[in-house]
Design a protein around this motif. Structure first.
Motif, PDB file in Angstrom:
ATOM      1  N   TRP A   1      -8.717  10.826  -0.244  1.00 11.19           N
ATOM      2  CA  TRP A   1      -7.832   9.675  -0.431  1.00 11.19           C
ATOM      3  C   TRP A   1      -8.567   8.537  -1.134  1.00 11.19           C
ATOM      4  CZ3 TRP A   1      -3.573   8.273   3.479  1.00 11.19           C
ATOM      5  CH2 TRP A   1      -3.022   7.037   3.208  1.00 11.19           C
TER       6      TRP A   1
ATOM      7  N   MET B   1      -5.337   3.484  10.540  1.00 14.68           N
ATOM      8  CA  MET B   1      -6.327   2.487  10.938  1.00 14.68           C
ATOM      9  C   MET B   1      -7.484   2.530   9.961  1.00 14.68           C
ATOM     10  SD  MET B   1      -6.133   3.150  15.001  1.00 14.68           S
ATOM     11  CE  MET B   1      -7.058   1.667  15.246  1.00 14.68           C
ATOM     12  N   ALA B   2      -8.271   3.572  10.077  1.00 16.22           N
ATOM     13  CA  ALA B   2      -9.385   3.688   9.156  1.00 16.22           C
ATOM     14  C   ALA B   2      -8.877   3.873   7.732  1.00 16.22           C
ATOM     15  CB  ALA B   2     -10.279   4.855   9.541  1.00 16.22           C
ATOM     16  N   GLU B   3      -7.656   4.411   7.621  1.00 14.66           N
ATOM     17  CA  GLU B   3      -7.104   4.604   6.289  1.00 14.66           C
ATOM     18  C   GLU B   3      -6.976   3.271   5.579  1.00 14.66           C
ATOM     19  OE1 GLU B   3      -5.949   5.909   9.015  1.00 14.66           O
ATOM     20  OE2 GLU B   3      -6.428   8.001   8.647  1.00 14.66           O
ATOM     21  N   ALA B   4      -6.697   2.251   6.369  1.00 15.23           N
ATOM     22  CA  ALA B   4      -6.540   0.940   5.760  1.00 15.23           C
ATOM     23  C   ALA B   4      -7.818   0.531   5.059  1.00 15.23           C
ATOM     24  CB  ALA B   4      -6.173  -0.084   6.823  1.00 15.23           C
TER      25      ALA B   4
ATOM     26  N   ILE C   1     -10.084   2.651   3.910  1.00 15.86           N
ATOM     27  CA  ILE C   1     -10.330   3.533   2.779  1.00 15.86           C
ATOM     28  C   ILE C   1      -9.501   3.084   1.577  1.00 15.86           C
ATOM     29  CG2 ILE C   1     -10.032   5.892   1.974  1.00 15.86           C
ATOM     30  CD1 ILE C   1     -12.194   5.903   3.914  1.00 15.86           C
ATOM     31  N   ASP C   2      -8.264   2.663   1.861  1.00 15.19           N
ATOM     32  CA  ASP C   2      -7.360   2.383   0.751  1.00 15.19           C
ATOM     33  C   ASP C   2      -7.826   1.218  -0.097  1.00 15.19           C
ATOM     34  OD1 ASP C   2      -4.105   1.604  -0.089  1.00 15.19           O
ATOM     35  OD2 ASP C   2      -4.924   3.625  -0.220  1.00 15.19           O
TER      36      ASP C   2
ATOM     37  N   PHE D   1       0.854  -1.195   0.000  1.00 11.93           N
ATOM     38  CA  PHE D   1       0.000   0.000   0.000  1.00 11.93           C
ATOM     39  C   PHE D   1       0.885   1.237   0.000  1.00 11.93           C
ATOM     40  CE2 PHE D   1      -2.138  -3.355   2.451  1.00 11.93           C
ATOM     41  CZ  PHE D   1      -3.197  -3.601   1.603  1.00 11.93           C
TER      42      PHE D   1
ATOM     43  N   ILE E   1      -0.373   4.320   1.969  1.00 13.81           N
ATOM     44  CA  ILE E   1      -0.339   4.117   3.421  1.00 13.81           C
ATOM     45  C   ILE E   1       1.103   4.187   3.918  1.00 13.81           C
ATOM     46  CG2 ILE E   1      -0.726   2.419   5.239  1.00 13.81           C
ATOM     47  CD1 ILE E   1      -3.257   1.654   3.957  1.00 13.81           C
TER      48      ILE E   1
ATOM     49  N   THR F   1       1.967  -7.277   5.096  1.00 10.31           N
ATOM     50  CA  THR F   1       1.273  -7.661   3.873  1.00 10.31           C
ATOM     51  C   THR F   1       2.269  -7.778   2.721  1.00 10.31           C
ATOM     52  OG1 THR F   1      -0.604  -6.394   4.674  1.00 10.31           O
ATOM     53  CG2 THR F   1      -0.663  -7.082   2.381  1.00 10.31           C
TER      54      THR F   1
ATOM     55  N   MET G   1      -5.622  -6.471   0.401  1.00 11.40           N
ATOM     56  CA  MET G   1      -6.559  -5.761   1.279  1.00 11.40           C
ATOM     57  C   MET G   1      -7.107  -6.677   2.350  1.00 11.40           C
ATOM     58  SD  MET G   1      -6.729  -2.687   1.098  1.00 11.40           S
ATOM     59  CE  MET G   1      -7.785  -2.663   2.513  1.00 11.40           C
TER      60      MET G   1
ATOM     61  N   VAL H   1       1.129  -3.133   9.354  1.00 13.59           N
ATOM     62  CA  VAL H   1       0.153  -3.816   8.488  1.00 13.59           C
ATOM     63  C   VAL H   1       0.688  -3.867   7.060  1.00 13.59           C
ATOM     64  CG1 VAL H   1      -2.143  -3.628   7.464  1.00 13.59           C
ATOM     65  CG2 VAL H   1      -1.843  -3.215   9.905  1.00 13.59           C
TER      66      VAL H   1
ATOM     67  N   ALA I   1      -4.485  -7.354   4.873  1.00 15.26           N
ATOM     68  CA  ALA I   1      -4.269  -6.184   5.715  1.00 15.26           C
ATOM     69  C   ALA I   1      -5.400  -6.042   6.728  1.00 15.26           C
ATOM     70  CB  ALA I   1      -4.161  -4.930   4.853  1.00 15.26           C
TER      71      ALA I   1
END
Lengths: 654, 234, 449
Positions: A629, B1-4, B6-7, A125, A128, A197, B30, A193, B33
């Motif tokens: 985003w 955290m929440a970005e994960a 969203i991504d 990612f 991220i 991954t 995803m 994370v 993750a």
């Protein structure tokens, strides 16, 4: 394998691109150089370098308080620093060094090297990844603004309750510590994370578990430790935040609370933290020593499994920080024995490094010297560590300078020696020129001298009864001589620490004067995949995703062993290396959003400290940026798609 | 955290309907993750639940022993009877309305079922049903949250204030944290519904629905734990 | 090869050097906090446990570090001799060997852990509350840490109780002690027969002293290195601990859990006396203070004390019984406003968190008083005194009141020791006190023998 981002949610399914800006979200920035590119880059290499630069800066920044501490303690009853100033300074020294130097320095190597070592184009990612860095930096900057906004935190990096409560630390320093580290913790968590991954899912074909380089393995263990340790610290910090800002009672003894709760939570985080600080350095050394001993790492499976064992056992020893806290003899016994045995896998590593040196033909350049430095200095720290497991003896040693000596031997003599080794080793890969060996050797030897002169005497001071976190002492206590030596040593050490920057500058200027000669893809004749591509690393890493057939795959492309274990050269690095002309490689575009999301968090943080009203614009910006985003197009839609994505690799994983 | 979460919108997706990218484990990035993130959340809630248990025990011990500050912390003008009952029983049970909380727990659990149906609908390409089930899930989640708000106000009136006692601090922090997670889930569900109306949540993005579902189920499971530990065992 | 050998020897010597220094440090008896100088059975037990382990660790350390250095020197290739096609034997590992060096340290550590576990329980048995304490000790002392000094309460009548203000016998050290029974903050008044002292604990030598350690505010740690290891003083908890001082003498200690602003200035003193001397000391401590006769300097000082000092400090007098609060503000007790009991101030050799001597000697050259830092101790004289009663107001045998330091302290304590009186943590400054008022106060304090 290419990092081709899926069509954005902003477009209806099936529509890959559109020339207008969907839902009014910015198009992505397209700079590939310059400041804007650094701010918006999602390239793991640039992010790794930024991690490195930031942590080196914080190393110097956190070193200044260390020198002030040493000056204050050089002689008895000095008044250079008041008690208040001293407490803030030792707190910030510890906090900065742990959270803003050693952890991100590990992240720097992990970011730069992990995708290269497993044969990937980027991390799983990329945005991220950028977010992780910027949020770490935002937290780090916020923590340090406390100096200018009412004073630094004064609770120590361990910040025990109830001394961290509003009654005993009424300033806002502790709130800065609390909130800023929580924010920086988000970065570690998302980074964990992301990197897990990446290693789990993005290995090149044939890169099986037992073919992963040891550095990748150690980083993987590190990231798992982060993944599970950070939330525990976050909880402890949340409890403290609620206590301090919203009159909670978690550590309010008058309401029946038990202050040991903080210690348990903190050390359940804090002990895995210790191992996640040292394991990346172990990984680095396990790459450097085989390269310059010119033989494979001795006992690869033992190196891997001892690292994993450390990762697991690290969770069962936290209460050895609390042998004098009154946790009861049964707990003391259990944790003493558990702590004793965590020395076993660490010992295995040290002996395997020595066995790698055994019978090798050693090239003693700076990188190698620093690695051998780690093996020797860390061992001393490890041995003093075993004496803490002897719980009765620990009641004499804990919270004395003996402990200070111990953890500087493992963190400076271990982690930082390893990182310096890594810097010298991978510098040409990242920047295209080698660091100067002569200055490098000065760097190493002054560091060994300064380091041992600073921290060696602390063993003696501690056993002679000098407690930690002491602003001053008296002549009658008999600590004068060794404290003076330690102070002298600390200035030699500061000089040594700085000299890598001088080296970088001198080496760069020399390289430029010489017409920027390229060091070649594989200047050290090394073993792992990052050396199979050009230096500095091309933006797309690999022209073609490599297929891996063995451990140290790159080495065995260059050399082959006959049945007697004798090596024969097959081809040169230059012939084998990928040329770096990544035609048709499609890379993720830079993005504004990671840095915007990251810097919205300190706004909320300042709001929690100064006025909750400030949280409103912070939260608004955060939500807006998160939507930006998620709706952001995968590419700059104003540009044409100039090339087709690389064809997918169809073969399954071996 | 929440970005994960969203991504997920902008990264490769692999499922049987869509030519996914090659991954070493054959699991999409995803999804992997999300599992890792939830693993981390386990530790977060683990620490919070442990904190609650310790705090409750300490609170009750002091309350039963008659520590005047602790008694004063939980007392208001009207709840002398309740406090006495807590002291004599040595338990926090008199505070709770178990049938009410059981009902709201049941509602939250049902929302997991509707979430599964939503995912099923999207894999089958039935976008109308997708929206129906997502909306039902959201409605059930919102009902649960309303129940929690009602419960908080009741407890508050009964004398359990946030800053008055150790129990109050620990209880509101734990359940409030869970509530915040549910609220985050509601926002995600709302986003899915909106995207579905815009025609952007179709078969090829079934995994996005699945990921939100994973999160939602996790939050439900955590509630089952909290309900058992906080409400049923005292 | 010859070169290598001689180098090896030299390296072994170099490796031995730090160990030698360490051992030299051990023998040093001039360091009052030296952990290698045990003066009681608890500290000796710890010392006997750790010495051989240090020796083993030193041997391993020299072997590993020396080995790594020898390997490095032996196997290095000079840049000029480097041949890129000349490789060493490519050994990948040797499972037998590796299992061996996994097992060997594990066995060694298992052995060490056996001794460790025995030592933990040996120490714990004598430290245990209830039976252990009652069985071993003659004297129960409650140790209360606070920012930034230590209070010691003696259970003189031996009833095992340190009563709380309501007269509830809660701090019972003879039964299993249950922290749940305590009220918090510890508003402990004493039995009429019990005494409370500050900064300096006086004990009988050769006898086991049972300690119940707690704190009024933040976490502190009680540590007299030559007598025993440390034990944290945690608010809301009472920890059992004990020690024996083999011989009469002075044993110093230092708070070892970071406790805020003046952590560096929170020290403690233990003075061990022969039993009969100790009895005399205790009998003296159990008296209430004399009220100075009227129209003396001391009487004026007493008045100033009651106006300026008594809201925090207590001095027990006839009529102001030991169970009376004397205006103490217990609301603020949690923030350490509770200040040392000064009833027998003039018998203590240290003050202000044990950072200053109460008495100093005369400088032989100038006939001036020594500065207030505790660089000079006159313990021998202190111990030899026939009683703890000064012959004159400010003179105690060859010792004199540390009057300059005492004055500085009363006038402006925060300038002498970092404190935060504005947050009720520590002693405030009294800029309004004139020089003569200070003299009167000190004259009064000198009567508190």
């Amino acid at each position: 394998m290419a990092i081709v981002e899926q069509e954005p949610l902003a477009l209806p399914a099936g529509e890959p691109s559109r020339s207008a800006r969907p839902l009014g979200v910015f198009s992505r920035p397209r700079n590939t150089t310059g400041l804007k590119n650094w701010l918006t880059s999602v390239d793991h290499k640039k992010i790794g370098i930024m991690y490195g630069v930031a942590s080196l800066f914080f190393l110097l920044w956190g070193g200044v308080p260390a020198l002030l501490i040493r000056l204050q303690l050089a002689r008895p009853n000095q008044g250079l620093l008041s008690g208040d100033a001293y407490n803030q300074i030792f707190t910030m020294h510890g906090t900065v060094m742990v959270f803003l130097v050693v952890m991100p320095m590990g992240a720097a190597f992990a970011n730069y090297l992990l995708p290269l070592q497993i044969g990937a184009r980027d991390v799983a990612f990329p945005r991220i990844n950028a977010f992780s860095f910027w949020v770490f930096l935002a937290g780090g900057i916020m923590l340090n603004t406390s100096w200018f906004l009412g004073g630094g935190p004064d609770g120590g990096w361990f910040n025990y309750a109830p001394n961290n409560g509003i009654a005993y630390s009424p300033g806002i320093g502790i709130d800065f510590w609390n909130v800023a580290l929580m924010i920086a913790g988000f970065g570690s968590l998302t980074g964990a994370v992301n990197l897990i991954t990446t290693v789990l899912n993005m290995r090149a074909p044939g890169m099986t578990w037992m073919r992963l380089p040891v550095f990748t393995w150690m980083t993987l263990v590190t990231q798992f430790l982060l993944l599970f340790a950070i939330p525990v610290l976050t909880v402890a910090q949340l409890l403290l935040l609620f206590d301090r800002r919203f009159d909670g009672n978690f550590f309010n003894v008058a309401q029946g609370a038990d202050p040991l709760l903080w210690q348990h939570l903190f050390w359940i985080f804090g002990h895995p933290e210790v191992y996640l600080m040292i394991l990346p350095a172990f990984g680095i050394v396990s790459e450097v020593i085989p390269a310059f001993a010119r033989k494979p790492i001795f006992g690869y499976p033992f190196m891997v499994f001892s690292g994993i064992a450390i990762g697991f056992m690290g969770w069962g020893v936290w209460a050895h920080h609390m042998f004098v806290s009154g946790i009861g003899p049964l707990s003391v016994t259990a944790f003493a024995v558990a702590t004793m045995f965590i020395a076993v896998p660490t010992g295995v590593k040290v002996l395997n490094w020595m066995a790698t040196l055994w019978g090798g033909k050693l090239i003693l350049n700076t990188a190698m010297l620093f690695s051998i430095g780690l093996v020797t200095q860390f061992t001393l720290g490890g041995l003093s560590g075993v004496s803490h497991a002897i719980a009765p003896a620990d009641t004499q040693q804990t919270d004395t300078y003996y402990i200070v000596a111990h953890f500087h031997y493992v963190l400076f003599g271990g982690a930082l020696f390893g990182f310096y080794s890594g810097l010298y080793f991978w510098w040409p890969k990242a920047f295209g020129y080698k660091l100067n060996e002569k200055i490098g050797k000065w760097n190493f030897w002054t560091m060994v001298l300064g380091f041992n002169l600073t921290f060696g005497p602390m063993h003696i001071l501690g056993l002679q009864g000098m407690p930690r976190r002491m602003q001053t002492y008296d002549t009658s206590q008999g600590f004068n001589t060794w404290n003076m030596w330690a102070t002298i040593g600390s200035f030699i050490l500061a000089f040594a620490t700085l000299s890598i920057l001088y080296n970088a500058l001198v080496s760069y200027l020399g390289w430029r004067r010489a017409g920027r000669p390229n060091p070649g893809p594989d200047p050290w004749d090394a073993r792992s995949l990052e050396w199979s591509i050009q230096s500095p690393t091309p933006e797309h890493n690999f022209d073609v995703t490599p297929t891996v057939t063995s451990l140290d795959d790159w080495w065995y492309h260059k050399y082959q062993e006959d049945e007697n274990g004798v090596l024969r050269r097959v081809a040169s690095s230059k012939e084998l290396a990928q040329p770096g002309n990544g035609e048709g490689v499609h890379l993720p575009a830079p993005s504004y959003w990671p840095i915007i999301v990251a810097f919205s968090l300190p706004i909320i943080g300042y709001g929690l400290i100064f006025s909750l009203w400030l949280c409103i614009p912070g939260v608004f910006l955060l939500l807006a940026a998160m939507y930006g985003w998620s709706l952001e197009p995968a590419d700059d839609l104003d540009q044409d798609h100039h090339s087709e994505p690389e064809p997918e690799l169809a073969q399954t994983h071996g | 955290m929440a970005e994960a979460i969203i991504d997920q919108a902008a990264t490769p997706v692999a499922d049987e309907h869509h030519e996914g990218h090659y991954t070493s484990l054959g699991l999409s990035n995803m999804k992997l993750a999300m599992w890792l993130f939830l693993g981390s959340e386990v530790l977060l809630f683990g620490a919070l639940i442990s904190t609650y248990l310790l705090s409750k025990t300490r609170f009750l011990t002091e309350l039963v022993a008659g520590n005047p500050e602790v008694v004063a912390g939980i007392s208001n003008d009207e709840n002398a009877e309740l406090v006495n009952e807590m002291i004599t029983k040595g338990s926090v049970e008199p505070l709770f309305d178990i049938p009410f909380t059981s009902l709201s727990s049941f509602i939250l659990l049902m929302s997991s079922l509707t979430m599964v149906l939503a995912h099923k609908s999207v894999t089958e390409g039935n976008y109308k049903n997708l929206r129906i089930w997502l909306s039902t899930t959201m409605l059930l989640g919102a009902t649960f949250m309303a129940g929690q708000v009602y419960e908080f106000t009741t407890f508050y009136r009964e004398g359990l204030t946030y800053d008055g006692s150790l129990l109050g601090t620990a209880f509101y922090t734990l359940t409030g944290f869970h509530g915040a997670h549910v609220t985050g889930g509601l926002i995600m569900l709302g986003s899915l519904i909106y995207l579905s109306f815009k025609g952007r949540m179709q078969k090829d993005r079934a995994e996005t629905v699945e990921l939100v579902g994973l999160y939602w189920h996790f939050v439900d499971i955590v509630w089952v734990l909290i309900f058992t530990i906080v409400y049923l065992i005292h | 090869m010859q070169l290598v050998k001689s180098r090896t020897k030299w390296l072994a010597g170099a490796g031995g050097l730090p160990v030698g220094l360490l051992l030299a440090g051990c023998a040093d008896e001039t360091k009052p906090l030296n952990t290698f100088n045990p003066q009681g059975p608890r500290a000796e037990l710890i010392d006997n446990l750790i010495q051989p382990i240090f020796l083993i660790a030193a041997v391993i350390g020299v072997a590993v570090v020396g080995g790594a250095i020898v390997l490095t020197i032996k196997n290095r290739v000079k840049p000029d001799d480097f041949d890129p096609d000349d490789f060493p034997a490519q050994t990948h590992g040797n499972p037998t060997l590796e299992w061996g060096w996994t097992a060997a340290p594990a066995v060694l550590l298992a052995g060490i852990s056996v001794f460790t576990v025995f030592a933990i329980w040996d120490l714990e048995e004598t430290n245990a509350p209830g039976g252990g304490i009652a069985g071993g000790g003659e004297l129960d002392v409650m140790v209360i840490g606070q920012q930034w000094w230590w209070e010691y309460r003696y259970d003189v009548d031996g009833d095992g109780f340190f009563e709380d203000v309501n007269g509830n016998g809660v701090l019972n050290t003879t039964d299993e002690w249950d922290p749940a029974d305590a009220e918090w903050p510890l508003e402990i008044a004493l039995d009429d027969d019990d005494v409370s002292v500050a900064n300096e604990m006086v004990i009988p030598a050769g006898e086991q002293i049972d300690l119940s350690i707690t704190s009024r505010d933040v976490i502190h740690s009680f540590w007299i290195p030559r007598l025993n290891g440390k034990r944290d003083a945690v608010p809301g908890r009472v920890h059992s601990w004990n020690f024996v001082a083999d011989t009469p003498g002075e044993y110093t200690g230092w708070c070892t859990e970071y406790c805020g602003l003046s952590h560096a200035r929170m020290r403690m003193n233990v003075i061990a006396l022969e039993r009969d001397e100790f009895n005399r000391w205790l009998a003296n401590q159990s008296r209430v203070a004399d009220i100075p006769s009227e129209d003396t300097e001391a009487a004026a000082g007493r008045q100033i004390f009651q106006q300026q000092c008594a809201s925090c400090h207590i001095i027990w007098e006839e009529g102001i019984g030991q169970d009376a609060l004397y205006g103490r503000d217990f609301e603020a007790a949690l923030t350490a406003k509770a200040a040392p009991n000064l009833t027998h101030f003039a018998t203590r050799s240290v003050m202000a968190g044990a950072i200053y001597s109460t008495f100093v000697g005369l400088d032989a050259n100038t006939n001036d008083l020594q500065p207030g830092n505790r660089n000079d101790r006159y313990l021998d004289e202190y111990l030899e005194l026939p009683s703890f009663i000064p012959e004159e107001n400010d003179q105690l045998g060859e010792l004199r009141w540390n009057r300059p330091q005492l004055k500085r302290w009363i006038k402006n304590a925060p300038s002498q020791k970092d404190m935060a009186p504005e947050d009720l943590r520590g002693m405030p400054a009294f800029p309004g006190l004139t020089d003569s008022e200070l003299d009167q106060l000190i004259a009064y304090l000198a009567t508190l023998d």
